[in-house]
Design a protein around this motif. Structure first.
Motif, short mmCIF file in Angstrom:
data_model
loop_
_atom_site.label_atom_id
_atom_site.label_comp_id
_atom_site.label_asym_id
_atom_site.label_seq_id
_atom_site.Cartn_x
_atom_site.Cartn_y
_atom_site.Cartn_z
N ILE A 92 11.56 7.73 1.40
CA ILE A 92 10.56 6.66 1.30
C ILE A 92 10.75 5.71 2.47
O ILE A 92 11.87 5.26 2.74
CB ILE A 92 10.70 5.89 -0.04
N SER A 93 9.67 5.40 3.16
CA SER A 93 9.73 4.42 4.25
C SER A 93 8.32 3.99 4.62
O SER A 93 7.33 4.60 4.18
CB SER A 93 10.43 5.00 5.49
N LYS A 94 8.23 2.94 5.42
CA LYS A 94 6.95 2.64 6.05
C LYS A 94 6.65 3.76 7.04
O LYS A 94 7.55 4.30 7.69
CB LYS A 94 7.02 1.31 6.79
N ALA A 95 5.38 4.10 7.17
CA ALA A 95 5.01 5.12 8.16
C ALA A 95 5.41 4.66 9.56
O ALA A 95 5.88 5.46 10.38
CB ALA A 95 3.52 5.40 8.08
N SER A 96 5.25 3.37 9.82
CA SER A 96 5.60 2.83 11.14
C SER A 96 7.10 2.94 11.40
O SER A 96 7.52 3.26 12.53
CB SER A 96 5.17 1.36 11.24
N PRO A 115 -1.67 0.61 8.83
CA PRO A 115 -0.45 0.38 9.62
C PRO A 115 0.73 -0.18 8.83
O PRO A 115 1.88 -0.07 9.27
CB PRO A 115 -0.91 -0.62 10.69
N SER A 116 0.48 -0.80 7.68
CA SER A 116 1.58 -1.39 6.90
C SER A 116 2.00 -0.52 5.72
O SER A 116 2.86 -0.92 4.92
CB SER A 116 1.16 -2.77 6.38
N ALA A 117 1.44 0.68 5.60
CA ALA A 117 1.66 1.51 4.42
C ALA A 117 3.10 2.02 4.31
O ALA A 117 3.77 2.31 5.30
CB ALA A 117 0.71 2.70 4.43
N VAL A 118 3.56 2.12 3.06
CA VAL A 118 4.82 2.78 2.71
C VAL A 118 4.46 4.15 2.15
O VAL A 118 3.47 4.29 1.42
CB VAL A 118 5.59 1.96 1.65
N PHE A 119 5.25 5.17 2.50
CA PHE A 119 4.95 6.48 1.94
C PHE A 119 6.18 7.18 1.39
O PHE A 119 7.30 6.94 1.84
CB PHE A 119 4.20 7.36 2.95
N SER A 121 0.85 -1.19 0.00
CA SER A 121 0.00 0.00 0.00
C SER A 121 0.89 1.24 0.00
O SER A 121 1.68 1.46 0.92
CB SER A 121 -0.90 -0.01 1.24
N LEU A 122 0.79 2.05 -1.04
CA LEU A 122 1.71 3.17 -1.23
C LEU A 122 0.99 4.51 -1.14
O LEU A 122 -0.04 4.73 -1.79
CB LEU A 122 2.41 3.04 -2.58
N TYR A 123 1.54 5.39 -0.32
CA TYR A 123 1.03 6.75 -0.15
C TYR A 123 2.13 7.74 -0.57
O TYR A 123 3.30 7.37 -0.72
CB TYR A 123 0.67 7.01 1.31
N ALA A 124 1.74 8.99 -0.73
CA ALA A 124 2.71 10.07 -0.99
C ALA A 124 2.34 11.28 -0.15
O ALA A 124 1.15 11.57 0.06
CB ALA A 124 2.74 10.44 -2.47
#
Length: 357
Positions: free
Chosen positions: A199-203, A104-108, A2-5
């Motif tokens: 770029i990283s996981k939000a967590s 909770p598992s998202a990368v952004f 799951s990718l966010y920006a």
């Protein structure tokens, strides 16, 4: 995955005054004859990588209205005005909380709103490589752009041990150097431009903020307690004022042991001043850059910006910048264009003149 920006959209409109203003800084302007503004280009660059519903804009109250106007396809709830500007560490921390709450598992991906990037295909390839490694390796990944000249307008990343393929350890982050050091960096071959793209996981970002910037982390934890409730905005306002004004580079990237670099060579340009416009366009020394109505005699290597309804006439000028708007006009030497921000700071201190900002 799951990718966010997250697009960081701030600034006070100092360097490109009077074309830019406090409610319309450079990322809300278009350059080089483009029909789209820098922030619109930033969103467009993400197409095919991140869905619009997963793009967040961290901005401020003064600029949020224009951001919404320019980005109608971004959900209104994703355009988030900070209660006050606190630099990139607070903005990225807040975005981490929001994204982690949603997934909770998202990368952004974090990127500035005011960049001029060419070679969008290379940009997307680098982002995909970084996102995949950030997801699998639980790392904070930054993008290192191969320098094409000894720039003093960018910070640098010193690359270290190769991890795999085109991914390397980040040994050091270096602030914008003087000309001598910039030449040394270029010659060394292991220093890359820091484009401010992470770029990283939000967590993972929240974990690193907790390790490296515990004061910021404590405030973010209180804010996260109210995420998804009608008290969330009040929690942000209450705790944000206590955050330090510090960049993510200083707060986290220089201290974290989990930072690595994806090397790339897409074209990234620093639009830091009116002089940079001429350098980017690579015009011949005797030619003028003109936007709007202009006529001249013996005028060389000048930048003239006006509109079709106002004629600017020049005689015998060389290396001068003239920027005309409806209510303010700037005239300065091209080699002094970095001092425009100083002029704006003086205007800020003069109460009757603040209306021109």
């Amino acid at each position: 995955m799951s990718l966010y920006a997250v697009i960081i959209a701030g600034g006070r409109g100092k360097r490109f005054w009077p074309k830019s203003r406090m409610d319309r800084p450079k990322y809300l302007l278009s350059f080089f004859g483009s029909k789209t503004t820098l922030i619109q280009q930033a969103v467009s660059r993400l197409q095919g990588i991140v869905d619009n519903k997963n793009i967040l804009i961290i901005t401020n109250k003064l600029q949020a209205k224009e951001v919404r106007k320019q980005l109608p396809r971004i959900p209104q709830s994703n355009i988030i005005p900070e209660p006050e500007s606190k630099n990139t560490a607070a903005a990225i921390g807040l975005a981490s909380v929001i994204i982690n709450t949603r997934d909770p598992s998202a990368v952004f991906i974090v990127l500035p709103a005011d960049q001029l990037i060419l070679d969008n295909d290379k940009f997307r390839a680098a982002i995909k490589t970084a996102a995949e490694y950030a997801c699998l390796g639980n790392a904070v990944v930054t993008i290192g752009i191969k320098p094409t000249f000894a720039s003093t307008g960018f910070g640098y990343i010193k690359t270290g041990k190769n991890i795999e393929n085109n991914i390397f350890r980040a040994d050091a982050f270096v602030e914008k150097p003087d000309a001598k050091r910039a030449k040394q960096f270029l010659k060394s071959g292991n220093y890359f431009w820091n484009g401010g793209i992470f770029i990283s996981k939000a967590s993972v970002m929240m974990e690193e903020i907790n390790k490296c910037a515990p004061k910021l982390s404590l405030g973010l934890k209180f804010i996260k307690m109210y995420a998804g409730t009608n008290k969330f905005d009040k929690a942000i306002a209450r705790h944000y004022k206590g955050f330090d004004d510090i960049s993510i580079d200083y707060a986290v990237m220089e201290k974290s042991k989990r930072v690595c670099v994806v090397k790339t060579n897409f074209k990234l340009y620093d639009i830091g001043s009116w002089k940079n416009i001429a350098e980017i366009m690579k015009h011949k020394a005797r030619n003028n850059i003109v936007m709007g109505s202009h006529e001249s005699v013996g005028t060389k290597s000048c930048i003239i910006v006006s509109n079709d309804e106002h004629l600017v006439g020049t005689v015998g000028l060389r290396d001068i910048i003239i920027i005309h708007t409806d209510d303010a006009t700037l005239v300065c030497r091209k080699d002094k264009s970095e001092l425009v921000k100083n002029l704006v700071e003086k205007i800020e201190k003069n109460k009757p003149l603040r209306k021109f900002l």
